[in-house]
Motif scaffolding. Structure first.
Motif, short mmCIF file in Angstrom:
data_model
loop_
_atom_site.label_atom_id
_atom_site.label_comp_id
_atom_site.label_asym_id
_atom_site.label_seq_id
_atom_site.Cartn_x
_atom_site.Cartn_y
_atom_site.Cartn_z
N THR B 57 0.82 -1.21 0.00
CA THR B 57 0.00 0.00 0.00
C THR B 57 0.86 1.27 0.00
O THR B 57 0.38 2.36 0.31
N ASP B 58 2.10 1.11 -0.38
CA ASP B 58 3.05 2.23 -0.35
C ASP B 58 2.53 3.43 -1.16
O ASP B 58 2.11 3.29 -2.31
N GLY B 59 2.53 4.58 -0.52
CA GLY B 59 2.19 5.82 -1.22
C GLY B 59 0.70 6.10 -1.37
O GLY B 59 0.33 7.19 -1.81
N LEU B 60 -0.14 5.16 -0.99
CA LEU B 60 -1.58 5.37 -1.21
C LEU B 60 -2.16 6.43 -0.28
O LEU B 60 -2.97 7.26 -0.69
N ALA B 61 -1.74 6.39 0.99
CA ALA B 61 -2.26 7.39 1.93
C ALA B 61 -1.82 8.78 1.51
O ALA B 61 -2.59 9.74 1.57
N GLU B 62 -0.57 8.87 1.06
CA GLU B 62 -0.03 10.16 0.64
C GLU B 62 -0.79 10.69 -0.58
O GLU B 62 -1.14 11.87 -0.64
N ARG B 63 -1.06 9.80 -1.50
CA ARG B 63 -1.69 10.24 -2.75
C ARG B 63 -3.19 10.50 -2.60
O ARG B 63 -3.72 11.46 -3.13
N PHE B 64 -3.86 9.62 -1.85
CA PHE B 64 -5.33 9.70 -1.81
C PHE B 64 -5.86 10.29 -0.51
O PHE B 64 -7.07 10.50 -0.39
N GLY B 65 -4.98 10.52 0.45
CA GLY B 65 -5.41 11.12 1.70
C GLY B 65 -5.87 10.09 2.71
O GLY B 65 -6.20 8.95 2.36
N GLU B 66 -5.89 10.49 3.98
CA GLU B 66 -6.16 9.52 5.03
C GLU B 66 -7.64 9.15 5.14
O GLU B 66 -7.99 8.24 5.87
N GLN B 67 -8.50 9.84 4.40
CA GLN B 67 -9.88 9.38 4.37
C GLN B 67 -10.02 8.13 3.50
O GLN B 67 -10.97 7.37 3.62
N ARG B 68 -9.06 7.93 2.59
CA ARG B 68 -9.17 6.81 1.63
C ARG B 68 -8.21 5.67 1.94
O ARG B 68 -8.40 4.56 1.47
N CYS B 69 -7.13 5.98 2.64
CA CYS B 69 -6.16 4.92 3.01
C CYS B 69 -5.64 5.23 4.41
O CYS B 69 -5.03 6.27 4.62
N PHE B 70 -5.91 4.34 5.34
CA PHE B 70 -5.58 4.67 6.73
C PHE B 70 -5.26 3.43 7.55
O PHE B 70 -5.64 2.31 7.22
N ASP B 71 -4.56 3.70 8.65
CA ASP B 71 -4.21 2.65 9.60
C ASP B 71 -5.41 2.35 10.49
O ASP B 71 -6.10 3.27 10.94
N SER B 72 -5.62 1.08 10.78
CA SER B 72 -6.67 0.70 11.71
C SER B 72 -6.03 0.30 13.03
O SER B 72 -4.83 0.01 13.07
N PRO B 73 -6.83 0.25 14.09
CA PRO B 73 -6.33 -0.40 15.30
C PRO B 73 -5.98 -1.86 15.01
O PRO B 73 -6.42 -2.43 14.01
N LEU B 74 -5.21 -2.43 15.92
CA LEU B 74 -4.71 -3.80 15.71
C LEU B 74 -5.78 -4.80 16.11
O LEU B 74 -5.79 -5.33 17.22
N ALA B 75 -6.72 -5.04 15.19
CA ALA B 75 -7.88 -5.88 15.53
C ALA B 75 -8.49 -6.38 14.22
O ALA B 75 -9.17 -5.62 13.54
N GLU B 76 -8.25 -7.64 13.91
CA GLU B 76 -8.65 -8.14 12.59
C GLU B 76 -10.16 -8.29 12.47
O GLU B 76 -10.73 -8.04 11.40
N SER B 77 -10.83 -8.74 13.53
CA SER B 77 -12.28 -8.82 13.46
C SER B 77 -12.86 -7.43 13.26
O SER B 77 -13.81 -7.24 12.49
N GLY B 78 -12.26 -6.46 13.93
CA GLY B 78 -12.68 -5.07 13.76
C GLY B 78 -12.49 -4.58 12.34
O GLY B 78 -13.33 -3.86 11.79
N ILE B 79 -11.40 -4.99 11.73
CA ILE B 79 -11.13 -4.55 10.36
C ILE B 79 -12.20 -5.10 9.41
O ILE B 79 -12.81 -4.36 8.64
#
Lengths: 369, 340
Positions: B57-79
């Motif tokens: 996912t390199d560069g996606l947050a930078e290019r598309f902004g954090e509304q479109r590519c973002f870190d989630s908490p460490l929780a796979e069921s949550g994801i």
């Protein structure tokens, strides 16, 4: 210690502790509470009572229809009508709610036909209503899973600039599940416009709340997630309505999620397949009957001059008629098309499913008429 | 749509170093899908600023902004659970579960809801969610980082399950998965992330549910997918020295399965070897063997041979050279089939 008192009181089925917000005393006397404002006057609040009357009647009908074999099983919300009705009527038209299997009355209150709402229990469909039209997710049976859907929905709404909010229903047992934790945590992190409405009815099938949680004050968990929380009287429909309304308003204004713990009591068995005499004393129910959500609301509305015998009779008659319509609709239901069991596994059938569908069609064609 | 792709701009990648890696192709597919459809959102653990532990996912947050590519908490069921809610709202989430062994906490959401919601709602809810999972062994990692969970997902009605083996397929299949109205479990063979192919992206479209004949042959068909396709191709090359002409079919879509291509190949060659990294019992190769048995019984010269991982938990990294099916083991199975 207040905590110990709450435990003892809940375990004994007696009155909840003083820290529970109430707008309508069990006697029907209206109270004011600075922490919980209700903008409904008695006239406007009458529809909450009406929805509870209809909901209780349909709930009773569903139990009876299970005994008659029209439904396979049913999870009653008897005694929890204030929790089924107040939060739903607090929603805006565009909002979505994410119910569990105990929310049949909530689903009906949102406007879904009882026949469609009960398809899950009839076994004719896993979800009988159109979630998009009703703005209700299919009722979740795996415990607490729907809370994450509500949070994701709310995150999407916020990300796209929508003012839509999500309402997640949970029970006290659900708060033990990991998904409840993950949902609260995600909501806290992303400030999702989501309201968690926890009906603490004291029981998860046969396991009482004090065996479910080290701290039986479930609202206390809000602080751990950075989420405002309040604990309300779940048998007070003005409180359930007002608390949800305020939480939704905060969600819509960018204020993030809210955790509402509504303290109520499960007056019926877990489901029609359950036998509560194995794990609880029937006498416990007497204390909770004194706190009945319908009776106190009727008293309040009568005292306010909004309700008289004639209106009570007409609403009761309407509830009876809706129960009769439900009964007739189930008894007269057309037979199922067996081949429907292959529909909607994917957006288009796979070759494997087409072959299996043809197999069943062939088997059916060879059956004796 | 024509926006430049970060990786293509990087001097350290692209054709200058001889083609495109599988990881780069996936990155490009994500970027192109996000550029083409603003409903596509990408999230998961460490996928934002870091760009994913494998940089997919390199560069996606930078290019598309954090509304479109973002870190989630460490929780796979949550994801996965939140992705379901986002899809209900109308977005098209592409989520990453960081490693195969960490996909299990999300299993309930995947099986109970993601796979079933279209069916449960009688077709009224689309769940266009893609779950990307780097999977398989061979990178010398610690436990829980080398597993092959494909059958859990392939066995679940309502999911589509695909696994690419080449950069061009990685691009095309990921685009197809993101465009698909059904949920797709997208299994990325992590030890192939850095393998390169001389290909110009976007690569030609590939339909979900189609297998590919990677190498034509007359004597034996080897069925492989994901990380074992290069293993099968290496064995096929070595088989030439033995005078055996080996056909290699890249199954690539585990659900739905392209039975037609597989049966046709089995009928052509009359001998079949299936290869998987996962343990043998109730593995995907068993399904392939059954499909071949049902569809090509009269054409077979030998029983279907299975080359699989051993029926142990995935072993410590210093053992994986003995555990993982390699070209020699595939060649042995080919020899057994040829001896009939």
């Amino acid at each position: 210690m207040a905590d110990v008192a709450v435990r003892q009181e809940l375990a004994g089925g007696s009155l909840p502790a003083r820290d529970i917000l109430t707008l309508l005393a069990p006697s029907g006397v209206r109270r004011e509470d600075p922490a919980l404002e209700c903008d409904l006057d008695a006239g406007a609040a009458a529809r909450l009572w009406e929805a509870m009357v209809i909901g209780r009647r349909l709930d009773r009908a569903a139990v009876a229809l299970t005994r008659q074999g029209e439904l396979g099983v049913y999870a009653s919300s008897a005694g929890q009508e204030a929790c089924q009705v107040g939060p739903v009527l607090a929603l805006d038209a565009e909002d979505w709610m994410f119910p569990t299997y105990r929310e049949t009355v909530a689903v009906v209150t949102r406007g879904v036909d009882p026949v469609e709402a009960l398809a899950l229990y009839r076994g004719s469909a896993h979800c009988g209503f159109d979630p998009r039209a009703a703005r209700i997710a299919p009722s979740a049976t795996p415990i607490a899973t729907q809370a994450l859907h509500a949070v994701g929905f709310a995150m999407a709404a916020a990300r796209t600039g929508s003012s839509v909010a999500a309402l997640a229903f949970l029970g006290d047992g659900a708060t033990s599940e990991g998904d409840a934790h993950e949902a609260l945590n995600f909501a806290g992190v992303f400030r999702a416009p989501c309201v968690f409405f926890v009906q603490n009815n004291g029981w998860a099938i046969s396991v009482p709340i004090e065996h479910q949680a080290g701290n039986v004050v479930l609202a206390a968990r809000g602080a751990a997630y950075g989420i405002p929380a309040l604990r309300i009287d779940g048998n007070d429909v003005l409180a359930t309505y007002a608390a949800t309304r305020a939480a939704l308003a905060r969600a819509r204004s960018g204020g993030g999620p809210t955790l509402i713990e509504a303290v109520t009591y499960r007056m019926e068995a877990h489901t029609t397949a359950d036998d509560p005499s194995r794990y609880r004393e029937a006498a416990v129910l007497d204390a909770w009957r004194q706190r009945d959500p319908l009776a106190r609301m009727e008293r309040y509305l009568r005292d306010a001059g909004v309700l008289d015998d004639a209106r009570v009779a007409s609403v009761t008659a309407e509830a009876d008629e809706r129960a009769a319509r439900l009964r007739r609709a189930l008894q007269d239901a057309a037979p199922l098309d067996p081949l429907r069991l292959f529909d909607h596994v994917y957006s288009a059938p796979t070759p494997l499913l087409e072959r299996q569908r043809a197999q069943l069609a062939d088997e059916l064609s060879r059956m004796e008429p | 749509m024509s926006a430049p792709v970060r990786l293509a701009e990087s001097p350290s990648t692209g054709t200058a170093r001889g083609g495109v890696s599988l990881a780069e192709a996936l990155n490009r597919a994500l970027a192109d899908a996000m550029a083409a459809d603003e409903r596509v959102v990408v999230y998961g653990e460490d996928v934002g600023k870091l760009g994913g532990v494998f940089r997919v996912t390199d560069g996606l947050a930078e290019r598309f902004g954090e509304q479109r590519c973002f870190d989630s908490p460490l929780a796979e069921s949550g994801i996965v659970g939140t992705a379901i809610g986002m899809a209900m709202f109308g977005l098209r989430p592409v989520v990453e579960l960081q490693f195969d062994g960490f996909s299990y906490p999300a299993f309930n959401q995947v099986v109970s809801h993601l796979a079933k919601l279209r069916y449960r709602s009688q077709g009224r809810l689309d769940l266009p969610v893609v779950i990307r999972i780097p999977y398989g062994g061979g990178i010398g990692s610690v436990e829980h980082h080398s597993e092959s969970p494909e059958v859990y997902y392939a066995h679940t009605a309502g999911l589509k399950v695909v696994t690419p083996s080449t950069p061009s397929d990685a691009y095309a299949l990921l685009r197809a998965a993101i465009d698909c109205p059904d949920p797709v479990v997208f299994l990325e063979p992590k030890r192939r992330y850095w393998e390169r192919e001389d290909v110009t992206l976007p690569s030609p479209a590939v339909a979900l549910g189609s297998a590919a004949v990677r190498r034509e042959g007359r004597d034996v068909t080897v069925l492989a997918y994901g990380p074992t396709v290069p293993v099968a191709l290496a064995a096929a090359e070595e088989a030439v020295g033995e005078g055996w002409s080996v056909e290699v079919v890249d199954v690539r879509s585990l659900s739905p399965l392209d039975e037609e291509t597989i049966v046709a190949s089995a009928r052509r060659t009359g001998r079949v070897v299936v290869v998987q990294e996962a343990p043998r019992l109730a593995g995907y190769g068993a399904e392939l063997a059954a499909v071949v048995g049902e569809g090509a019984f009269g054409w077979l010269e030998a029983p279907v041979q299975r080359v699989t991982g051993f029926d142990t938990p995935y072993p410590p990294a210093r053992f994986e050279g003995w555990y993982l099916p390699d070209a020699d083991r595939v060649l042995d199975a080919i020899a057994v089939a040829m001896a009939y």
